[in-house]
Structures are given as structure tokens and as C-alpha cells.
Design an enzyme around this catalytic site. Structure first.
Site, PDB file in Angstrom:
ATOM      1  N   SER A   1       0.814  -1.219   0.000  1.00  0.00           N
ATOM      2  CA  SER A   1       0.000   0.000   0.000  1.00  0.00           C
ATOM      3  C   SER A   1       0.849   1.272   0.000  1.00  0.00           C
ATOM      4  CB  SER A   1      -0.916   0.017   1.223  1.00  0.00           C
ATOM      5  OG  SER A   1      -1.668  -1.170   1.285  1.00  0.00           O
ATOM      6  N   ALA A  25       2.923  -5.773  12.390  1.00  0.00           N
ATOM      7  CA  ALA A  25       2.617  -4.346  12.475  1.00  0.00           C
ATOM      8  C   ALA A  25       3.730  -3.640  11.730  1.00  0.00           C
ATOM      9  CB  ALA A  25       2.548  -3.881  13.928  1.00  0.00           C
ATOM     10  N   CYS A  62      -6.829  -1.669   8.099  1.00  0.00           N
ATOM     11  CA  CYS A  62      -5.627  -2.036   8.842  1.00  0.00           C
ATOM     12  C   CYS A  62      -5.880  -1.835  10.336  1.00  0.00           C
ATOM     13  CB  CYS A  62      -4.453  -1.172   8.372  1.00  0.00           C
ATOM     14  SG  CYS A  62      -2.945  -1.487   9.312  1.00  0.00           S
ATOM     15  N   GLY A  65      -1.030 -14.274   1.400  1.00  0.00           N
ATOM     16  CA  GLY A  65      -0.001 -13.491   2.082  1.00  0.00           C
ATOM     17  C   GLY A  65       0.898 -14.398   2.895  1.00  0.00           C
TER      18      GLY A  65
HETATM   19  C1  LIG Z   1       3.562  -8.586   6.730  1.00  0.00           C
HETATM   20  C2  LIG Z   1       2.216  -8.172   6.238  1.00  0.00           C
HETATM   21  C3  LIG Z   1       2.035  -6.900   5.707  1.00  0.00           C
HETATM   22  C4  LIG Z   1       0.791  -6.497   5.245  1.00  0.00           C
HETATM   23  N1  LIG Z   1       0.642  -5.259   4.702  1.00  0.00           N
HETATM   24  C5  LIG Z   1      -0.533  -4.903   4.146  1.00  0.00           C
HETATM   25  C6  LIG Z   1      -0.672  -3.675   3.430  1.00  0.00           C
HETATM   26  O1  LIG Z   1       0.266  -2.898   3.325  1.00  0.00           O
HETATM   27  N2  LIG Z   1      -1.879  -3.388   2.886  1.00  0.00           N
HETATM   28  C7  LIG Z   1      -2.942  -4.242   2.983  1.00  0.00           C
HETATM   29  O2  LIG Z   1      -4.000  -3.938   2.447  1.00  0.00           O
HETATM   30  N3  LIG Z   1      -2.839  -5.408   3.626  1.00  0.00           N
HETATM   31  C8  LIG Z   1      -1.661  -5.774   4.207  1.00  0.00           C
HETATM   32  N4  LIG Z   1      -1.560  -6.987   4.846  1.00  0.00           N
HETATM   33  C9  LIG Z   1      -2.720  -7.876   4.888  1.00  0.00           C
HETATM   34  C10 LIG Z   1      -2.657  -8.918   3.772  1.00  0.00           C
HETATM   35  O3  LIG Z   1      -2.787  -8.301   2.517  1.00  0.00           O
HETATM   36  C11 LIG Z   1      -3.773  -9.949   3.926  1.00  0.00           C
HETATM   37  O4  LIG Z   1      -5.021  -9.300   3.871  1.00  0.00           O
HETATM   38  C12 LIG Z   1      -3.670 -10.698   5.237  1.00  0.00           C
HETATM   39  O5  LIG Z   1      -2.337 -11.012   5.481  1.00  0.00           O
HETATM   40  C13 LIG Z   1      -4.499 -11.990   5.268  1.00  0.00           C
HETATM   41  O6  LIG Z   1      -4.040 -12.926   4.363  1.00  0.00           O
HETATM   42  P1  LIG Z   1      -3.053 -14.140   4.726  1.00  0.00           P
HETATM   43  O7  LIG Z   1      -3.669 -14.868   5.883  1.00  0.00           O
HETATM   44  O8  LIG Z   1      -2.930 -14.922   3.493  1.00  0.00           O
HETATM   45  O9  LIG Z   1      -1.751 -13.518   5.144  1.00  0.00           O
HETATM   46  C14 LIG Z   1      -0.314  -7.385   5.341  1.00  0.00           C
HETATM   47  C15 LIG Z   1      -0.133  -8.655   5.897  1.00  0.00           C
HETATM   48  C16 LIG Z   1       1.105  -9.064   6.339  1.00  0.00           C
HETATM   49  C17 LIG Z   1       1.263 -10.438   6.933  1.00  0.00           C
END
Ligand SMILES: Cc1cc2nc3c(=O)[nH]c(=O)nc-3n(C[C@H](O)[C@H](O)[C@H](O)COP(=O)(O)O)c2cc1C
Ligand SMILES: Cc1cc2nc3c(=O)[nH]c(=O)nc-3n(C[C@H](O)[C@H](O)[C@H](O)COP(=O)(O)OP(=O)(O)OC[C@H]3O[C@@H](n4cnc5c(N)ncnc54)[C@H](O)[C@@H]3O)c2cc1C
Ligand SMILES: Cc1cc2nc3c(=O)[nH]c(=O)nc-3n(C[C@H](O)[C@H](O)[C@H](O)COP(=O)(O)OP(=O)(O)OC[C@H]3O[C@@H](n4cnc5c(N)ncnc54)[C@H](O)[C@@H]3O)c2cc1C
Ligand SMILES: Cc1cc2nc3c(=O)[nH]c(=O)nc-3n(C[C@H](O)[C@H](O)[C@H](O)COP(=O)(O)O)c2cc1C
Ligand code: FES
Ligand code: FES
Lengths: 255, 306, 306, 255
Positions: free
Chosen positions: B48, B72, B130, B267
Site C-alpha cells: 500500500s 505491524a 488495517c 499473504g
Molecule cells: C507482513 C504483512 C504486511 C501487510 N501489509 C498490508 C498492506 O500494506 N496493505 C494491505 O492492504 N494489507 C496488508 N496486509 C494484509 C494482507 O494483505 C492480507 O489481507 C492478510 O495477510 C491476510 O491474508 P493471509 O492470511 O494470506 O496472510 C499485510 C499482511 C502481512 C502479513
């Protein structure tokens, strides 16, 4: 695997140079030279360091005082606690047998190759620093070729200058290097010229350490998990090497 | 071998398969996006981007525990001007690239969307969800139906690209928020962002491990919550859903599709299965489809509903 | 061996150690409460009781997955009249016994509390936070600050027993709800109930596995969320907190205490570690305390706060 | 372990009696006689059944038609899918060597001891039912002592009546039984009288099947995980045995 810091007590501290100290602590588990650990100071920050010593169950990190984190680390006393997670990344690949190799450490980069130099037989060890007091591990190896930019000790000139001379005389099968990226790039070029394989350890800003956050990118390679050690073949496809890095915010800047 | 069709049409964007790199994972540079596309992702999302550069929270920013991951990062990003320089020639990435834009007020969302409008992104994702960055997402009230409507409308006015609004699993009124996004012109819903926040305390040092103390929980822990959110949102809106949360295997992806998602974001799976999680998930989906007599992935979407 | 004190004073109830059997786990009969007390629990909670008998949801009512458990039992219980007959001579259980009461309106809570008033319970827990039973908890709006205040006040008026209000991890205003409970006269906060709801779909049959389709998520998945809730509630209220969510080891329990809990509830841990999870957790806590130089468990409470 | 139904195809169906059918399906994994599985019909319900057959990778459950769930199950055809999770609980403990034992099945309780009877050598097998058509597995064992309440086949009387006669003649080291709880209680008393160890399998309403919900309590013992098989020593401390059970809502009722 659970990627969380494990708290360890600092069991010994050694002043290596006016600005570098080695912190020793109990360490179980595997370690390949060139890998790194994340060191945590609660409520402060957590940053990457190579293990510069590993001996039975005691490991050491040699830390150069630079900014906020390393300054705080330097205030730690024996008995204080720090958090350690890792080891992370891909280390150097050792060469078996008695082919000649050369191991080059520039500045605090010496910490990264110190354990490699302990293990790799029949290697010429080269260390360079700006000036004599900054030289590390002076009595650690049977032999070490030292150089200083200001000529205050050993060869006057850079590690690359010295290496160029050495390469003429020895038939190195591989050259390992860690140090400022400008130096690494020159080593890489020198190796290419002479058709010697090289392996260098690259630094980038590290956050997660295990390949998820994308912070440590160098041309699509994640320093933390695909590296930090890369060989000539890898480097050929890494145009960012020696050119640009990514800051904590993600901004690309020239090196 | 039986011919199995994995390709998906998401708001007229053609994805070769339904796996998408979720925002915030690896999407920091053009080179990494390209690598992830080469690892088999059907589309990739950038980390983002805000108007100004942000360093994010101090480390540790991402840790794992028995049931998943907790992060975070704090929206570290180089700001829209640098992003515009970084993300060029997106055609050559090999998969559609989605922008992800954030802001602290409507105007900032608009500025970032405008700033990236010439870059060749295939869609714009707007995370309003977030749980751990002051000024953004849940911590600045962007997860309410009204704020969602306002922000989405503002961005809708200045772009013709598909807009995906990314919602939080940690609010009770998730379907209302999804509907607000749809009403404001969103083209799809990304469900879900990380959950919580949560906290992990290191008991030897007696301190929270994350630099920001709390962070969003993702991975296995999140999956059943994410599946339920997708299931509920599927009933509430007509626009397509990208299901995200805890997907790391083909079975997980199929479960998410059956709940109603058209495509899935990945992710944490990049950690648990490696960077080639995308091709692994696709291979596993294919295998399951063959064994269970399906030849078109789209036939699975929403079939868990009565 | 060093002398380590595990005993806890919870609203003037003396617990020999801080582990408590969470409501809904095994607390169906007097005999099971006794057995759990023999397995080392510092206190035990009965399964929630409503005015009339309820059969609950169809099976499957409890399943597990990679990161924890998911349940939709649906508050099956024999109703207050039968409960009064079942739960007698509580003194002989060997540990304090907490009632858990539920209702669809203030009056039902009061009726159940009155019905159990002569039974010898040491405290009354009021869960306002179940995510999967129509008429109760989150599904009937009992998790709002106002409803929490009203229900708690109503019960407060008719009993002198300590009241613990049990709150949900799945609402954003958790501290406001906790404060509403405190203002209404609650003696303590139980944080938290199960999270979500979540859904798990069996992909071969294409159907949600739980009889009620969705259910509350507990165990490892919940722990970081629960720890954060306890951490936040600790800052918001002065009354003691029972920390519940994902605790199955001594380390987990200590983490929860450091976040601010005076005692910990254990549910899913009965599955992951066995019915003697209570004595195991106590032994592990003791061991850790000895190794880390603590001799009184109460010294750990809240020490993760600055 | 993940406690979730695994979908299997019904590969064979056998009518055992006018009201009981055996459903066969592929089954991998361990199974001790006396353990049970949870059988799931999606969107309907999920209930406990003993494996009455186990042979290589094929298992069978023999289901008596009673209420909603078993009626629905009886409509299933070969090729239809059901979900299976488990096995759960503690089964019978077999006796090695050739000590004499007696295995008693009452009504559909015969399903629970069927696999035990396959395995336990040198055992007298006794089966009782109300009337002849309800007798199960008539041709499965080398020998089986049959009784019917109405005398339509075999010994006229209950299994307990027959057992009392047998106990006089044989020196049983152990008696196993499954059937209506009133019968089990009488077997238990008979065994106590004659100082014979007994093991009985008890039924209670099952929800989770793995010891968490407390639904299946019998005097502090969870039928699903501490049982369903209990021996004389266990039963001595289970005053609810033969007396009260807990309904789906949790109400205690007399048996
Ligand atoms: C390290 C990390 C950074 C993330 N940064 C963002 C971000 O910058 N913008 C966003 O929309 N979601 C962010 N997310 C959320 C992920 O896009 C995703 O919605 C979330 O991790 C759930 O999916 P997962 O269980 O496959 O990880 C982040 C997640 C992780 C683990
Ligand atoms: C794989 C690897 C191994 C390393 N091994 C050692 C070692 O053995 N000994 C040693 O002294 N140093 C080592 N470093 C560098 C060390 O991490 C930094 O010196 C330290 O993080 C500086 O932190 P600071 O707060 O004191 O300084 P700052 O003022 O924050 O920064 C000083 C310099 O360190 C760099 N830096 C800061 N934070 C990070 C970070 N999170 N990741 C990478 N670089 C950072 C900055 O880009 C800058 O160039 C290593 C770095 C990497 C990537
Ligand atoms: C360990 C165990 C093993 C069993 N093995 C067999 C078997 O091999 N063959 C067989 O035919 N039956 C077996 N049963 C009984 C079987 O579970 C019930 O017959 C079935 O659940 C009835 O369901 P229904 O909806 O058809 O009937 P309902 O009308 O719901 O009930 C009929 C009877 O079955 C009992 N029952 C209903 N639901 C359950 C439940 N969830 N758990 C336990 N009892 C229940 C009721 O208390 C009632 O007595 C076993 C029971 C247990 C506890
Ligand atoms: C099977 C099951 C049944 C439950 N029933 C109740 C209940 O009746 N009343 C209640 O207040 N909480 C109930 N809960 C929630 C637990 O008391 C507890 O808050 C939750 O499980 C989180 O703790 P854990 O992670 O240790 O399981 C139930 C949980 C489970 C798993
Ligand atoms: S530091 Fe996160 S990917 Fe390398
Ligand atoms: S059926 Fe749940 S404890 Fe036995």
C-alpha cells in the site's frame, strides 16, 4: 517454526576496536557462516547481525556502533538480556579439499566472514579498514593479510588493491567477500575479469528476516532468505547490486 | 491429463489463475512483483502506497506463532512520487498488477490514485481495514459504512479502473460495509485484511514482541473467520469477492471459492509454503478438480451456499 | 524445592491456583466439575444455564482445525430448574464453582440468577458475547455497552455474589463494554469468549461442517487476540480480569497474567493437553517461576505494562 | 489431529435385519474393537456408531433405524457420500492366550462387540434380541449362542438368563457386553456375584466425541474418551451407570 526472539543473557563482552564490541551469549542450533540473526532490544528495535564467533554453545556478534540501535546495544553489560531469532538466510558455500581460496573482509564486514575464515581451509584471509585501530580479530587466524586506507598498518591501500595483487600470484578457485557494497562490486568485477567465482554477502535493510515483507529486495532477490550471500552467477542477474538500495520506507536510493 | 481451466475473469481483468499476491507481502519493488508473477500468481498487488513516504513501525514488525503470523509493519512505503518511479512497464510483469492506496483523508486517497493513474495498474485496491496503523484503517474510523462510502465514492469519481475495497474481519457490520462500498461504486470486495489486532508478549522480557506492541493476525488463525466473512459478503453484494486469509493450500483456496470468492489473495502462505506457493496452490487445485470431476474453476464459486 | 505461591484472591474468592475451567467445557454435571477440580483447576465454571432447557444446535457442534477449535454448541442446557437439582453440595467439589447464566432479556438473566442463588456458587459469570446462538450474546445485541450495562445492573440488584461479565473479542469497543460492566457493578471481567464466528467448509461435500454452519473460534488462533483484549481492558477498568483464550501451557498462562489477568480460563486446552491440563499448566508455571526468580504468581499480573 | 469429517463413498450396503443395514466404506487407520466413529450427513446431523466390520481398508457400520438421523442414513445408496471422523474412545481390552471369555450382545449392541468377537479367541458369543428377525450376523461366527425374548429362535429368555446358566458351566475370565443399559447392569451384577471381571460399552448422547463438551458424562467419566468401554473397577465408582443419563439438552433423566 516460530519466528520469535528467544531471550538470552549476555555472558561475555569483548572490546574489539574503539567502536566495535563482541557480545557473547548461549546459542543452540545450527549455523552456517554467512547467515545472520535478528537481535532484539525490547521496546527499542531489532536488527540483523552475523554471528562472528561460534564455539560449542556460545556465539558472538561483533557490533559496530552506528545509530540508535547499536549505540543502545553498546550500553549492555554482562548479564543483560537480548532477544535472538534465526539463524536466517543462505550462507557461504565452503569448498572441500585444498583448493586455494581468498576471503576478504572490509570494515565491519569482517564479522560476516570471520566464521567462514575459521572453517575454510587453505584460504588467504584479507582484511582492510580505514585505519589500524579498526582492524578486527588481529590474533584470531594463523595468518591474515591486513591493509589500511591510511597505511597506518600493513598494506597501504584498499582490500581490492591488495586482492588484485594476490590474484596475480595465486590460483584462487573462489573469492569470498563482505564489506561496503562499492568494495564488493569491485571484487565481483575483478573476479569476472579473472574468471574466478565469487561469493559476496550483501546488506539491505531487514525487517522480517524470513522472506515475507519484501523490504530487503535487491533485483527480485530477498537478501534475508535468498541471500545474504550471492555468487557470481546470481549477481549477473542483479542489476541493483552496487547501484541502488531500498531505505526503511521503501524508497530506492543510489548507493 | 484432463483439461482443467483455472483462468478467471475478475471485473474484466483476465487472471490466468485465481491466486493473487496480497498487498503488503513482497510487493515493494517492481522486481519482486515480477518474480512473484513468475512463481505463478494470477495477479499481484503492490504494498500500500500513501501520499508521503512512511517508515512504518520499529522492528519486530512481523513475527509468527503456533497459529499464524502477526504483523505491524505500519504501512512503510516510499510515497506516491517514488512509487510512480518504481512501478513502470507493468505490462512486462507477466500478470495484472493491482495498486493499493491508503490515506488519512478522502483527499489523500484521491491524490494517490491520481498519482498512479498513468502507471498501467489493472485495478486499485483500497484497504480501509488495517488494525495497527494510527491515522489509517480501523484506527482512524475508515472501517465504518459511512467512511467506506465516502472514500470509495471519492476515488470512484477520478478513475475508470476497477476498485476493490478491502474490509476488516474484526468489525461486526462487515456486510453493511461491503454494501456501502458497492453502493459507492466499488467493483469488488477484498475480504479480508488482517484480524485483531493481537498481541504476543515475550514473557522473559515481559514486553510485547512487536515494535508497535499490537499487530494484525493472519494465516491459519484467520482462515475460518475469513471464510465466514466471504460467505456473508457473498450474500450481501453482487460484485465479485477476492477472498483473503489463511490460504496456503489448494484445499484452502477451493474452500474460499466455495464460500463465494472469485479469486483468492495469499499473504502468510508465502512464508509457510515458500514464494512458489502460487504455483503449488494451483497444482493442488487442479489435482483436486480432476479427482472430483470439475474442469472449470468458476464452477466452484459460491457452491457452499444452499 | 523453592516455595512458589500460586494461590490467587479473585474478588475475595480464594483459588489455590489461577487456572479456571472455562464455561461450556465439561461443566455439564456436578461429577465432571468435581473431576476437573481433582485435575487441579483453581476454580470451575458450569456450562451456561438459561431459564428453559435448550437442545442447542445439531451436530457437528465442535470441530478442530490447524489453528484451534470451532464450536456452535448453541447453549444446550437443561434449564435453571434442572440445574438447581444438578448442582448441589458445591462445597464438596474441592474448588470454587462459578455459575454462568444466560438469557434473552434482562428478566431471564434475573430469573436464572435467582434460581441458582441458594446453590452455593462462589460467583456468577454473565456471558454477553456468544457469536453463534440466536437470541443470545452478539446475535441479540447483548455485546453493546448499553445492553451490558442494563443486564449487569439487573443481576447486580438481586445478588451479593461477585459478578464476572464475559466479553467478546470480536467487537471494536471492547474497553467501553468492559467499563460499562464495571460501572454497572460487575466485580470482574472475563476476557474473552470465542471469536468470530468462523466457518469451515468441507470441500468434498461443499457444505459448512458445523450444524449451525458458523461457530466461535478458540484455542491457539484466539490467543494473541485474547492477550490484546486483556491488555486493553486492564488499562480501562480497575476490577480484576479473568483472561481466557488459547491457554494450554504454563507459558501461555504467564503471558496472560503479564497482560493483566489475575486468573486464566482454560477451554480448548482440555482437548490439546488432556483433562489434566490444569495441573500441567500449574506445574509449568511453577517451573518457570523458579527458573526466573519469582515466588508469588501475583507479582506477574500486569507487568507487561510500562 | 484435526477433528473433522472425512468424506467417504458408501461402497456396499447389506440388509442385516428388517430395521438394520450395514454400510461399508473405505477406512484407513487404526481401530480397536469397541471404539466408535462419528458419522456425518451434511446439513442433517452427526452421530456415533461402532465399526461392526473391519477388513483390510473396508469398514462397516450396522445401523438400526430409529429417529431422524438413522432414517436418513437408511435412504443412502451405494455411491452416496457420508462423513466419518474418529475413531474415538477406549475399546475393549483383549485377553491373550486361551482363557475362556464370554461376549454378550443385546439388540443392536451386537454391532459393538462384533469385531471383538472376530478377534477374541476362545470366546463364547451370546446374542439376544426381542425376536428372531432382529438377530444379527447369524452366519459370521463359528458358533454363537442365540436367544430371543419371545422364543422365536434359540434360547427363550434374555441374554442375562442364558449367561447365568453359562457362568455356572464355564470358567470365564472375563465377560464383555454391549446392549441396553438395564441388561449391562445385570451382567455387571452377575459378574460381581461370581467375581468375574466384566467390560461393558455404555451409550450416552455424544456431541464432540473427543472429550471437550461434557455432554456424554456418566459419573464424571466421559463416555466418548474415557469410555465407551468400562470395566468392573471403573463401574464401581460410576453410580449413574444403570440409573440416569443426560439428554441432548443436558437434563438428567432416569434410565
Ligand atoms: C507482513 C504483512 C504486511 C501487510 N501489509 C498490508 C498492506 O500494506 N496493505 C494491505 O492492504 N494489507 C496488508 N496486509 C494484509 C494482507 O494483505 C492480507 O489481507 C492478510 O495477510 C491476510 O491474508 P493471509 O492470511 O494470506 O496472510 C499485510 C499482511 C502481512 C502479513
Ligand atoms: C545480513 C546482515 C548482517 C549484518 N551483520 C552485521 C554485523 O555482524 N555487525 C555489524 O556491526 N553490523 C551488521 N549489519 C549491519 C547492522 O544491521 C546495522 O549496522 C544496524 O542495523 C545499524 O542500526 P543502528 O540503529 O545502530 O543504525 P542506523 O542509524 O539505523 O543505521 C546505520 C546503518 O545501518 C543500516 N541499517 C539500519 N537498520 C538496518 C536494518 N534493520 N537492516 C539492515 N541494515 C540496517 C542503515 O541502512 C545504515 O546504513 C548487518 C546487516 C545485515 C543486513
Ligand atoms: C458409542 C456409541 C456407539 C453406537 N453404535 C451404534 C451402532 O453401531 N449401531 C447403531 O445402530 N447405533 C449405535 N449407537 C446409537 C446411535 O448413535 C443412535 O441410534 C443414533 O444416534 C440415533 O439417532 P436418530 O436421529 O436416528 O434417533 P433419535 O430419535 O435422535 O434417538 C434415538 C435414540 O438414540 C439416542 N441418540 C440420539 N442421538 C444420539 C447421539 N448423538 N449419541 C448417542 N445416542 C444418541 C437417543 O438418546 C435415543 O435413545 C451408538 C451410540 C453410541 C454412544
Ligand atoms: C465447546 C465450547 C463450548 C463453549 N460454551 C460456552 C458457554 O456455554 N458459555 C460461555 O460463556 N462460553 C462458552 N465457550 C467459550 C469458552 O468458555 C472460552 O471463552 C473460549 O473457548 C476461549 O477459551 P479457549 O481458547 O481456552 O477455549 C465455549 C467454548 C467451547 C470450545
Ligand atoms: S526482510 Fe522481509 S523479506 Fe527480507
Ligand atoms: S461427547 Fe463431548 S465430552 Fe463426550
Amino acid at each position: 517454526m516460530i519466528e520469535q526472539p528467544k531471550i538470552v543473557k549476555i555472558c561475555d563482552i569483548k572490546d574489539e576496536t574503539p567502536n566495535a564490541k563482541t557480545f557473547f551469549f548461549e546459542y543452540m542450533g545450527h549455523y552456517d557462516p554467512g547467515q545472520f540473526v535478528m537481535v532484539w532490544i525490547p521496546l527499542n528495535d531489532e536488527k540483523p547481525f552475523t554471528l562472528s564467533y561460534i564455539n560449542r554453545n556460545i556465539a558472538g556478534i561483533t557490533v559496530l556502533k552506528r545509530g540508535n540501535f547499536t549505540k543502545t546495544l553498546h550500553t549492555k553489560k554482562i548479564g543483560d538480556q537480548i532477544g535472538i531469532r534465526g539463524p536466517y538466510g543462505r550462507g557461504y558455500s565452503l569448498i572441500k579439499g585444498n583448493a586455494a581460496t581468498c576471503i576478504v573482509g572490509g570494515g565491519i564486514g569482517m564479522a560476516s566472514i570471520a566464521c567462514l575464515a575459521d572453517k575454510q581451509e587453505n584460504a588467504t584471509i584479507v582484511q582492510g579498514s580505514r585505519t589500524m585501530p579498526e582492524l578486527l580479530f588481529r590474533h584470531r587466524y594463523k595468518e591474515m593479510r591486513l591493509c589500511t586506507d591510511d597505511g597506518s598498518f600493513g598494506y597501504k591501500g584498499t582490500t581490492v588493491d591488495l586482492l588484485r595483487e594476490l590474484v596475480g600470484k595465486h590460483d584462487y578457485q573462489k573469492i569470498y567477500a563482505c564489506g561496503p557494497e562499492k568494495m564488493l562490486y569491485k571484487v565481483y568485477e575483478l573476479c569476472n575479469e579473472h574468471h574466478i567465482e565469487c561469493e559476496v554477502s550483501i546488506e539491505r535493510y531487514i525487517k522480517c528476516g524470513f522472506g515475507i515483507c519484501g523490504q530487503c529486495d535487491c533485483s527480485g532477490q530477498r537478501i534475508c532468505i535468498d541471500g545474504p550471500v550471492f555468487n557470481s552467477k546470481d549477481l549477473k542477474d542483479m542489476p541493483d547490486f552496487g547501484k541502488t538500495e531500498i531505505t526503511k520506507s521503501g524508497k530506492r536510493i543510489s548507493l | 491429463m484432463t483439461d482443467v481451466k483455472l483462468s478467471v475473469n475478475l471485473c474484466n481483468i483476465r487472471l490466468s489463475n485465481p491466486t493473487i499476491l496480497a498487498s503488503g507481502i513482497l510487493g515493494t519493488t517492481r522486481a519482486l512483483l515480477k518474480r512473484v508473477a513468475e512463481c505463478g500468481a494470477g495477479a499481484v498487488t503492490i504494498k500500500s502506497i500513501s501520499k508521503e513516504a512512511r517508515e512504518g513501525h520499529n522492528n519486530p514488525t512481523v513475527i509468527t506463532y503456533e497459529a499464524g503470523m502477526i504483523n505491524a509493519v505500519g504501512y512503510s512505503n516510499p510515497g506516491v512520487e517514488s512509487a510512480r518511479i518504481e512501478f513502470t512497464n507493468l505490462k512486462e510483469i507477466g500478470a495484472p498488477v493491482f495498486a493499493s492506496i491508503i490515506g488519512t483523508c478522502n483527499d489523500e486517497f484521491v491524490k494517490v490514485a491520481e498519482g498512479l493513474s498513468e502507471s498501467g495498474f489493472s485495478a486499485i485496491e483500497i484497504p480501509l481495514s488495517c488494525p495497527h496503523t494510527p491515522g489509517f484503517g480501523l484506527l482512524s474510523g475508515q472501517g465504518t459504512p459511512k467512511a467506506t462510502y465516502d472514500i470509495t465514492s471519492a476515488v470512484r469519481r477520478i478513475t475508470h479502473l476497477p476498485i476493490f475495497v478491502k474490509i476488516s474481519p474484526s468489525i461486526p457490520e462487515i456486510t453493511t460495509v461491503a454494501k456501502a462500498a458497492e453502493d459507492a461504486g466499488a467493483s469488488g470486495i477484498t475480504a479480508v485484511n488482517s484480524m485483531g489486532p493481537g498481541m504476543i508478549i515475550n514473557i522473559e522480557s515481559k514486553k510485547p514482541v512487536l515494535g508497535f506492541k499490537v499487530g494484525g493476525v493472519t494465516g491459519d488463525a484467520l482462515r475460518p473467520i475469513a471464510v465466514r466473512c466471504v460467505y456473508d459478503v457473498y450474500k450481501a453484494v453482487k460484485i465479485p469477492i477476492i477472498g483473503v486469509g489463511g490460504i496456503s493450500t489448494g484445499r484452502h483456496a477451493i474452500e474460499m471459492l466455495m464460500a463465494g470468492a472469485v479469486a483468492v489473495g495469499i499473504g502468510t502462505g508465502v512464508y509457510t509454503r515458500g514464494i512458489d506457493v502460487f504455483s503449488k496452490v494451483c497444482a493442488e487445485m487442479k489435482q483436486w478438480m480432476i479427482e472430483n470431476g470439475y474442469n472449470n474453476i468458476n464452477d466452484l464459486v459460491g457452491i457452499a451456499h444452499d
